[in-house]
Design a protein around this motif. Structure first.
Motif: not given
Length: 511
Positions: A309-318, A328-344
């Motif tokens: 991920g790019m870090g919270l507040m570091q991406g542009n999901p809006t 919401i899943f795309s926003a989560l992957c952008e800032e928290l990472g695809v690895l964390f998205g897979i975990c979810m």
């Protein structure tokens, strides 16, 4: 210093997610793992600390501190107080529900803080109501007798939306009371599963399946007329799989697949917005400035996030339209990472498998079908939401359970989870009562067999070391060891060696 903390937190969040999933997988295949649940709780609250600490450091907005405190209060009540109220609650399902809700609070507060506050209030009210569901399920036993009432109420609610509901982007989905929007189709899913389970738990003839199909078809038809095609697809798939589970006949799956294919093609030909979504799915880059804009932005977000991920507040999901609900899943992957998205996604999958494992143990056919039905609707809705966001399938407009913004969605999903919890609690309580009954029966038999000969030198009491091979062992009522010969009516009289005392029950009647 701030940069180092935020950078390290990216990897810390991913590591916590991986450990949480591994603990959940262990708990799924091993029962009564209390230490695993403690570990999951620690990881859950550590992730929350990293989430909101990151938001505070980057934004400097103290409102995140207050929101963090309220979120932790909710999570503490859910993971600690609920097991105190219901001793036999399924801890794994409860833990994963809290993890998903907590992640939803985090990403929503980063996207739109006002909506995150409203979501918190929705969840708080829903938990208060949901706590009553297991009690009602165990207190009253008439649920399987209301089959046609479930179907009638569901049709009435959907019909009311079709006639008097508000239009949202061409579809009639909801009612509004002030600032609160109510989407009945989310709650009708619960009634729909109860109806199908009630119709098929006892009679599974072709006539009963056809009659159930007519009522299910009315539900789906009203949703199609309302242009709520995503919900219509969820209802249809739920019905097909429940019929298959109830009957065990794979021909119903084939018929459902054929009918669904024909219906999908018909929807493509009739509805313009379906054509737009299919074209955008087939080639989003050609329509990047129009109908493919949302999908391309979703793919850009996931690609930008990479593994950590790019870090919270570091991406542009809006920049993604309807990001708080559909993407919401795309926003989560952008800032928290695809690895964390897979975990979810794995957390959601483990929740589904836990429900399937639970359903396989239920002997009451009605409740078994209910758990199967809720599990199927839950996992299929996840497939539609995530699959649409990653361009696996065309967009359907359904929300990600527990994570996306939406009061009706989170309320209906939590009601389903606590309905499943109520069934599980009932299963555990009945198993405990059966075990206690067997224990009292064996204890009574042991006391009844204690006669004058017992307690004398060289004599053994039943159940104590060196059990007689001619005696049935505790836990094996009425079982005869090899070579054992039961006393018959023509054998030794009462009082003779090897003969039972008067009033003593025959061994084959115990248990």
């Amino acid at each position: 210093m701030q940069e180092y903390v935020t950078e390290l937190s990216r990897y810390g969040i991913a590591a916590c997610g991986v450990c949480y999933v591994l603990a959940g997988l262990i708990a799924l295949f091993r029962e009564k793992m209390g230490g695993i649940y403690v570990l999951q709780n620690l990881l859950l609250f550590l992730m929350q600390l990293l989430f909101f600490g990151n938001l505070l450091l980057v934004s400097g907005n103290l409102q995140y501190v207050l929101y963090y405190v309220f979120v932790q209060i909710f999570l503490l009540v859910a993971v600690l107080v609920v097991p105190m109220i219901y001793e036999h609650v399924d801890r794994l399902l409860l833990q994963h529900m809290c993890m998903l809700i907590g992640c939803g609070f985090c990403i929503l507060s980063r996207l739109f803080f006002e909506k995150a506050v409203r979501q918190y209030l929705y969840v708080l009210v829903t938990l208060s109501i949901s706590l009553v569901i297991p009690y009602l399920l165990n207190r009253f036993r008439f649920w399987k007798k209301l089959t046609w009432i479930y179907g009638a109420v569901g049709i009435l609610l959907l019909g009311t939306v079709l006639v008097a509901g508000e239009q949202t982007y061409g579809s009639r989905l909801s009612f509004s009371i002030g600032d609160i929007t109510f989407q009945p189709s989310e709650f009708v899913k619960i009634l729909f599963v109860l109806f199908v389970a009630g119709a098929l738990w006892e009679k599974r003839t072709f006539h009963r399946v056809a009659l159930t199909g007519v009522v299910a078809g009315i539900h789906v038809g009203i949703l199609v007329l309302s242009k709520d095609l995503g919900s219509a697809l969820v209802f249809f798939v739920g019905y097909v799989f429940l019929v298959f589970v109830a009957t065990g006949n794979p021909l119903y799956l084939l018929a459902g697949a054929a009918g669904g294919s024909v219906a999908s093609y018909g929807a493509f030909r009739v509805f313009g917005h379906v054509q737009s979504r299919v074209l955008a799915w087939m080639d989003p880059w050609t329509y990047i400035d129009g109908k493919g804009y949302a999908l391309t932005q979703s793919l850009f977000a996931i690609g930008s996030g990479s593994w950590f991920g790019m870090g919270l507040m570091q991406g542009n999901p809006t920049a993604i339209p309807f990001v708080e609900s559909d993407f919401i899943f795309s926003a989560l992957c952008e800032e928290l990472g695809v690895l964390f998205g897979i975990c979810m996604l794995l957390v959601m999958l483990v929740s589904f498998l836990d429900m399937m494992k639970m359903a396989a143990k239920i002997r009451d056919r009605f409740y078994q079908l209910v758990v199967y039905g809720f599990g199927i609707l839950y996992i299929f809705q996840i497939f539609l939401t995530v699959g649409g966001g990653i361009r696996l399938i065309p967009l359907t407009g359904v929300t990600l359970p527990f994570v996306s913004y939406g009061g009706s969605s989170v309320m209906a999903t939590m009601f389903m989870f606590f309905f499943v919890q109520g069934i599980y609690i009932r299963l555990q309580q009945e198993g405990g009562r059966y075990a206690e009954k067997r224990k009292r029966t064996f204890a009574g038999d042991g006391a009844g067999r204690k006669g004058p000969g017992y307690g004398q030198p060289g004599q053994k009491e039943p159940g104590k070391g060196g059990s007689d091979p001619k005696e049935a062992r505790p836990g094996e009522p009425g079982q005869k060891e090899p070579g054992e010969k039961r006393p018959g009516p023509k054998e030794a009289r009462p009082g003779e060696p090897g003969q039972k005392e008067p009033g003593d029950r025959n061994q084959s009647q115990r248990g």
